[in-house]
Design a protein around this motif. Structure first.
Motif, PDB file in Angstrom:
ATOM      1  N   TYR A 115      32.921  41.344  43.070  1.00 10.98           N
ATOM      2  CA  TYR A 115      34.281  42.188  42.758  1.00 10.98           C
ATOM      3  C   TYR A 115      35.199  42.049  41.427  1.00 10.98           C
ATOM      4  N   SER A 116      35.227  42.881  40.359  1.00  6.31           N
ATOM      5  CA  SER A 116      35.751  42.218  38.460  1.00  6.31           C
ATOM      6  C   SER A 116      35.532  41.135  38.223  1.00  6.31           C
ATOM      7  N   ASN A 136      34.469  47.637  39.526  1.00  2.58           N
ATOM      8  CA  ASN A 136      35.627  46.680  38.632  1.00  2.58           C
ATOM      9  C   ASN A 136      37.102  47.024  38.926  1.00  2.58           C
ATOM     10  N   GLY A 137      38.360  46.290  38.597  1.00  4.48           N
ATOM     11  CA  GLY A 137      39.225  46.502  39.384  1.00  4.48           C
ATOM     12  C   GLY A 137      39.607  48.003  38.911  1.00  4.48           C
TER      13      GLY A 137
END
Length: 166
Positions: A115-116, A136-137
């Motif tokens: 995640y990111s 990604n966020g």
């Protein structure tokens, strides 16, 4: 906040040693790269059979990461910037080492979730599932969007979280 986020990768007994060093990097560069963990190996794509992995898929991912961080390929490899502007593979060198560790341990029944740039871990899957899932966020300031955009964003978010189709 950046300092706290950086320290989360390390046991609390190391925080007194690492915090001043990371704070110094933040003041000097505006970012915490964790240069103390910069690899002491030549950053380049090695032959795929040289990666310490249990699966060829994991070795292929390691191969791509190392190729992207090769100084002949990357824009600013020390800062993990591999493509135009400030696009980074990872935010810091701890993330690089965590991902490489997870990939070296990955089996054909596991998927690495990121995640990111932050490795969330290896999760059970099956041999036909993706070996790597990256997101990604998706932070959107809802107060600046029209009601239509808010509704579309809500549908997209619901679809991503609950697996429904738009």
């Amino acid at each position: 906040m950046a300092l706290q986020n950086s320290l989360r990768y390390f046991p609390s007994n190391l925080h007194k040693v690492l915090a001043p060093e990371f704070a110094k990097e933040l003041r000097a560069y505006g970012h915490i790269y964790m240069y103390r963990f910069f690899p002491q190996i030549e950053m380049r794509a090695y032959p795929i059979w040289e990666y310490p992995c249990k699966t060829m898929q994991a070795a292929a991912i390691m191969h791509m990461i190392m190729n992207n961080l090769d100084p002949a390929v990357a824009q600013f490899p020390q800062e993990l910037v591999t493509y135009g502007g400030n696009g980074q593979v990872f935010s810091n060198w701890a993330q690089f080492w965590l991902v490489m560790h997870y990939l070296s341990e990955m089996t054909e029944d596991q998927t690495l979730v990121m995640y990111s740039g932050h490795p969330m871990g290896l999760f059970p899957s099956h041999r036909h599932a993706p070996r790597l899932v990256i997101t990604n966020g998706m932070v959107t300031a809802l107060f600046i969007l029209s009601p239509f955009h808010c509704q579309q964003y809500s549908k997209l978010r619901h679809g991503l979280l609950f697996g429904t189709h738009l």
